[in-house]
Design a protein around this motif. Structure first.
Motif, PDB file in Angstrom:
ATOM      1  N   GLY A  72       6.114  12.240  -3.837  1.00  0.00           N
ATOM      2  CA  GLY A  72       5.925  13.253  -2.636  1.00  0.00           C
ATOM      3  C   GLY A  72       4.623  12.456  -1.520  1.00  0.00           C
ATOM      4  O   GLY A  72       4.765  13.311  -0.394  1.00  0.00           O
ATOM      5  N   ILE A  73       4.472  11.189  -1.531  1.00  0.00           N
ATOM      6  CA  ILE A  73       3.445  11.034  -0.587  1.00  0.00           C
ATOM      7  C   ILE A  73       3.880  10.276   0.518  1.00  0.00           C
ATOM      8  O   ILE A  73       5.225  10.043   0.453  1.00  0.00           O
ATOM      9  CB  ILE A  73       2.631  10.204  -1.310  1.00  0.00           C
ATOM     10  CG1 ILE A  73       1.650  10.458  -2.829  1.00  0.00           C
ATOM     11  CG2 ILE A  73       1.718   9.026   0.022  1.00  0.00           C
ATOM     12  CD1 ILE A  73       1.188  11.829  -2.378  1.00  0.00           C
ATOM     13  N   LYS A  74       3.210  11.189   1.393  1.00  0.00           N
ATOM     14  CA  LYS A  74       4.007  10.167   2.804  1.00  0.00           C
ATOM     15  C   LYS A  74       2.783  10.270   4.026  1.00  0.00           C
ATOM     16  O   LYS A  74       1.446   9.707   3.740  1.00  0.00           O
ATOM     17  CB  LYS A  74       5.455  11.293   3.164  1.00  0.00           C
ATOM     18  CG  LYS A  74       4.159  12.869   3.795  1.00  0.00           C
ATOM     19  CD  LYS A  74       5.852  13.988   4.038  1.00  0.00           C
ATOM     20  CE  LYS A  74       4.767  15.140   3.741  1.00  0.00           C
ATOM     21  NZ  LYS A  74       6.276  16.223   4.583  1.00  0.00           N
ATOM     22  N   ARG A  75       2.658  10.327   5.081  1.00  0.00           N
ATOM     23  CA  ARG A  75       1.682  10.238   6.299  1.00  0.00           C
ATOM     24  C   ARG A  75       1.396  10.896   6.195  1.00  0.00           C
ATOM     25  O   ARG A  75       2.473  11.828   6.315  1.00  0.00           O
ATOM     26  CB  ARG A  75       2.814   9.493   7.355  1.00  0.00           C
ATOM     27  CG  ARG A  75       3.352   8.028   7.465  1.00  0.00           C
ATOM     28  CD  ARG A  75       2.902   7.341   8.528  1.00  0.00           C
ATOM     29  NE  ARG A  75       3.943   6.329   9.335  1.00  0.00           N
ATOM     30  CZ  ARG A  75       3.973   5.010  10.006  1.00  0.00           C
ATOM     31  NH1 ARG A  75       3.871   6.059  11.044  1.00  0.00           N
ATOM     32  NH2 ARG A  75       5.090   4.314  10.195  1.00  0.00           N
ATOM     33  N   GLY A  76       0.041  11.125   5.831  1.00  0.00           N
ATOM     34  CA  GLY A  76      -0.537  12.119   6.395  1.00  0.00           C
ATOM     35  C   GLY A  76      -0.683  13.336   5.337  1.00  0.00           C
ATOM     36  O   GLY A  76      -1.413  14.724   5.536  1.00  0.00           O
ATOM     37  N   SER A  77      -0.362  12.563   3.988  1.00  0.00           N
ATOM     38  CA  SER A  77      -0.788  13.159   2.338  1.00  0.00           C
ATOM     39  C   SER A  77      -1.758  12.864   1.840  1.00  0.00           C
ATOM     40  O   SER A  77      -2.894  12.380   3.467  1.00  0.00           O
ATOM     41  CB  SER A  77       0.056  12.702   1.412  1.00  0.00           C
ATOM     42  OG  SER A  77       1.680  12.539   1.713  1.00  0.00           O
ATOM     43  N   SER A  78      -2.601  13.871   2.133  1.00  0.00           N
ATOM     44  CA  SER A  78      -4.322  13.709   1.878  1.00  0.00           C
ATOM     45  C   SER A  78      -4.497  12.790   0.840  1.00  0.00           C
ATOM     46  O   SER A  78      -3.860  12.978   0.114  1.00  0.00           O
ATOM     47  CB  SER A  78      -4.745  15.575   1.118  1.00  0.00           C
ATOM     48  OG  SER A  78      -4.778  15.752  -0.197  1.00  0.00           O
ATOM     49  N   ARG A  79      -5.644  12.305   0.935  1.00  0.00           N
ATOM     50  CA  ARG A  79      -6.601  11.838  -0.155  1.00  0.00           C
ATOM     51  C   ARG A  79      -6.153  11.789  -1.863  1.00  0.00           C
ATOM     52  O   ARG A  79      -5.460  11.272  -2.550  1.00  0.00           O
ATOM     53  CB  ARG A  79      -7.614  11.522   0.399  1.00  0.00           C
ATOM     54  CG  ARG A  79      -8.821  10.635  -0.850  1.00  0.00           C
ATOM     55  CD  ARG A  79     -10.355  10.275   0.090  1.00  0.00           C
ATOM     56  NE  ARG A  79     -10.349   9.868   0.690  1.00  0.00           N
ATOM     57  CZ  ARG A  79     -10.337   8.553   1.523  1.00  0.00           C
ATOM     58  NH1 ARG A  79     -10.279   7.744   0.737  1.00  0.00           N
ATOM     59  NH2 ARG A  79     -10.251   8.437   2.816  1.00  0.00           N
ATOM     60  N   ALA A  80      -6.928  13.468  -1.941  1.00  0.00           N
ATOM     61  CA  ALA A  80      -6.880  13.976  -3.167  1.00  0.00           C
ATOM     62  C   ALA A  80      -5.270  14.511  -3.818  1.00  0.00           C
ATOM     63  O   ALA A  80      -4.817  14.164  -4.716  1.00  0.00           O
ATOM     64  CB  ALA A  80      -6.845  15.724  -2.819  1.00  0.00           C
TER      65      ALA A  80
END
Length: 236
Positions: A181-189
């Motif tokens: 679920g990681i994409k551009r805009g995903s948070s560091r956390a």
């Protein structure tokens, strides 16, 4: 085309003024704004191509590849998938760089200008050649500035790079999402939570990298606390 520390090393080189063409890295891509996509039905020579060699469901962006482009794939096989435009947007530095269908198209005049500049820099790197130090410094500065611009354009639009006929980098386009679920805009956390047990490590300038099988790694470039770019790179 791109290893995990290329962007970081370019930034440091540009800041320090150590502008070495031999270490410049990724690409010098001649990109134009998105327009009508090149057809995926013909190869670089204009000849018709066969049906895609990859018949499974498109892959999410991750350690195995993206879409129908997979790690270890030959350039000719990748072109048959129909995911890439038929002609490269760059052929400089020994790499063929392609954008995805619908992405930036080749700009022949810019590509020719890039090749001319890199030829001049290559000659300036020849230790046996007479040099004007001021001219050489300007060539290095121009080369690094242009390379940084093209590199950011490549990461922004997404695409794939091949060296020696084999895939060596995929830059994820804007709509790419990993299986986690990681994409551009995903948070560091969210990034750290998704990959904390998979070898995610923080590198210089705040980027993250993670092992992705033999000789490959996933790279996550950050903008403050958000993922800005994602790429899958063969380690040099």
């Amino acid at each position: 085309m791109f290893n995990g520390d290329t962007l970081v090393s370019w930034r440091r080189r540009a800041t320090a003024g150590a502008l070495s063409f031999a270490a410049a890295g990724l690409l010098a891509a001649g990109c134009t704004p998105v327009g009508e996509p090149a057809t995926a039905a013909s190869g670089a020579s204009g000849a018709p191509v066969a049906a895609p060699v990859f018949d499974g469901d498109p892959l999410p962006f991750g350690p195995d590849g993206f879409g129908r482009i997979t790690v270890g794939m030959k350039e000719e096989e990748a072109l048959l998938t129909g995911d890439l435009q038929a002609a490269p947007i760059s052929t400089v530095l020994g790499r063929n760089v392609y954008s995805f269908v619908g992405g930036p198209q080749p700009d022949p005049s810019r590509m020719a200008s890039d090749e001319e500049l890199e030829d001049k820099v290559s000659k300036a790197d020849d230790p046996s050649a007479a040099k004007d130090s001021g001219n050489v410094a300007q060539l290095y500065a121009d080369s690094t500035k242009r390379t940084l611009e093209r590199m950011h354009a490549y990461l922004e639009a997404g695409g794939a790079s091949f060296r020696g006929g084999y895939l060596d980098n995929i830059a994820a386009p804007k709509d790419a999402v990993t299986a986690e679920g990681i994409k551009r805009g995903s948070s560091r956390a969210d990034l750290e939570a998704a990959y904390e047990n998979l070898g995610l490590a923080k590198g210089g300038d705040g980027h993250y990298k993670m092992p992705a099988g033999r000789d490959w790694q996933l790279i996550f470039e950050m903008d403050r606390d958000k993922v800005k770019y994602m790429s899958l790179a063969r380690r040099l």
